[in-house]
Design an enzyme around this catalytic site. Sequence first.
Site, PDB file in Angstrom:
ATOM      1  N   HIS A  89      -5.211  -3.114  -1.303  1.00 40.03           N
ATOM      2  CA  HIS A  89      -5.049  -1.693  -1.390  1.00 40.03           C
ATOM      3  C   HIS A  89      -4.027  -1.104  -0.478  1.00 40.03           C
ATOM      4  O   HIS A  89      -3.413  -1.789   0.038  1.00 40.03           O
ATOM      5  CB  HIS A  89      -6.265  -0.689  -0.906  1.00 40.03           C
ATOM      6  CG  HIS A  89      -6.560  -1.108   0.599  1.00 40.03           C
ATOM      7  ND1 HIS A  89      -7.620  -1.911   1.056  1.00 40.03           N
ATOM      8  CD2 HIS A  89      -6.047  -0.501   1.728  1.00 40.03           C
ATOM      9  CE1 HIS A  89      -7.581  -2.014   2.425  1.00 40.03           C
ATOM     10  NE2 HIS A  89      -6.812  -0.981   2.703  1.00 40.03           N
ATOM     11  N   ARG A 123       2.443  -3.230 -10.824  1.00 45.08           N
ATOM     12  CA  ARG A 123       2.780  -3.360 -12.283  1.00 45.08           C
ATOM     13  C   ARG A 123       1.822  -2.336 -13.143  1.00 45.08           C
ATOM     14  O   ARG A 123       0.520  -2.152 -12.882  1.00 45.08           O
ATOM     15  CB  ARG A 123       2.559  -4.790 -12.939  1.00 45.08           C
ATOM     16  CG  ARG A 123       3.731  -5.551 -12.876  1.00 45.08           C
ATOM     17  CD  ARG A 123       3.362  -7.012 -13.621  1.00 45.08           C
ATOM     18  NE  ARG A 123       4.476  -8.120 -13.008  1.00 45.08           N
ATOM     19  CZ  ARG A 123       4.421  -8.643 -11.999  1.00 45.08           C
ATOM     20  NH1 ARG A 123       3.338  -8.652 -11.172  1.00 45.08           N
ATOM     21  NH2 ARG A 123       5.428  -9.524 -11.855  1.00 45.08           N
ATOM     22  N   GLU A 137       7.153   0.577  -5.707  1.00 45.78           N
ATOM     23  CA  GLU A 137       7.939   0.538  -6.935  1.00 45.78           C
ATOM     24  C   GLU A 137       6.933   0.365  -8.105  1.00 45.78           C
ATOM     25  O   GLU A 137       6.109  -0.590  -8.081  1.00 45.78           O
ATOM     26  CB  GLU A 137       8.793  -0.818  -6.844  1.00 45.78           C
ATOM     27  CG  GLU A 137       9.398  -1.416  -8.007  1.00 45.78           C
ATOM     28  CD  GLU A 137       9.778  -2.771  -8.136  1.00 45.78           C
ATOM     29  OE1 GLU A 137       9.909  -3.378  -8.906  1.00 45.78           O
ATOM     30  OE2 GLU A 137      10.308  -3.094  -6.812  1.00 45.78           O
ATOM     31  N   GLU A 154      -6.411   3.619  -0.091  1.00 48.24           N
ATOM     32  CA  GLU A 154      -7.331   4.007   1.081  1.00 48.24           C
ATOM     33  C   GLU A 154      -6.599   5.128   1.724  1.00 48.24           C
ATOM     34  O   GLU A 154      -5.574   5.158   1.981  1.00 48.24           O
ATOM     35  CB  GLU A 154      -7.464   2.816   1.932  1.00 48.24           C
ATOM     36  CG  GLU A 154      -8.330   3.247   3.130  1.00 48.24           C
ATOM     37  CD  GLU A 154      -8.453   1.895   4.301  1.00 48.24           C
ATOM     38  OE1 GLU A 154      -9.448   1.924   4.782  1.00 48.24           O
ATOM     39  OE2 GLU A 154      -7.520   1.065   4.207  1.00 48.24           O
ATOM     40  N   HIS A 177       9.533  -1.923  -0.115  1.00 45.37           N
ATOM     41  CA  HIS A 177       8.689  -1.490  -1.040  1.00 45.37           C
ATOM     42  C   HIS A 177       7.652  -2.164  -1.529  1.00 45.37           C
ATOM     43  O   HIS A 177       7.676  -3.373  -1.082  1.00 45.37           O
ATOM     44  CB  HIS A 177       9.505  -0.957  -2.365  1.00 45.37           C
ATOM     45  CG  HIS A 177       9.948  -1.943  -3.038  1.00 45.37           C
ATOM     46  ND1 HIS A 177      11.376  -2.422  -3.153  1.00 45.37           N
ATOM     47  CD2 HIS A 177       9.531  -3.150  -3.890  1.00 45.37           C
ATOM     48  CE1 HIS A 177      11.442  -3.264  -3.625  1.00 45.37           C
ATOM     49  NE2 HIS A 177      10.572  -3.825  -4.427  1.00 45.37           N
ATOM     50  N   ASN A 225       6.396  -2.920 -17.807  1.00 42.85           N
ATOM     51  CA  ASN A 225       7.015  -4.024 -18.651  1.00 42.85           C
ATOM     52  C   ASN A 225       6.717  -3.169 -20.168  1.00 42.85           C
ATOM     53  O   ASN A 225       5.394  -2.954 -20.582  1.00 42.85           O
ATOM     54  CB  ASN A 225       6.479  -5.336 -18.553  1.00 42.85           C
ATOM     55  CG  ASN A 225       6.710  -5.745 -17.159  1.00 42.85           C
ATOM     56  OD1 ASN A 225       7.962  -6.138 -17.237  1.00 42.85           O
ATOM     57  ND2 ASN A 225       5.766  -5.982 -16.275  1.00 42.85           N
TER      58      ASN A 225
END
Length: 142
Positions: free
Chosen positions: A74, A9, A56, A122, A5, A60
């Site tokens: 990208h 964030r 993923e 992209e 993965h 937070n």
Amino acid sequence: MRILHTMLRVRDLEASKAFYCDVLGMKLLRQKDYPDGKFTLAFVGYGSEADSAVIELTHNWERDRYELGDAFGHIALGVEDIYRTCSELTARGGKVVRQPGPMKHGSTVIAFLEDPDGYKIELIQKSPSPLSTAVQQAPVGA
């Protein structure tokens, strides 16, 4: 080895899940809160984690701002018809920031869109686009 993965964030997990699932058509594969660490992980993708690389999304809880930096580029997705795909993504609320067309210094047809946090996605035409095929098949002198 294989890529499992890529982690991004995100500020607003619900907005990011809506973008990746509702706009790009991925599926939410799993999501878990970690109260002691004050974060949530959500995994999205086009196939199972056993068979394909996924994204993923890390939220937070006490953080509402990130600097994207200039090292990350990208995420790339292959599409069959880039013009139709961009039109459909725009209709679903996607923000196309570079319209489809040949890449600089090359002939590959690409486009870019942006997720809610400003990450670039992209799109790459996997096969000849309908427009380029029509141009290639036009009779000489037409």
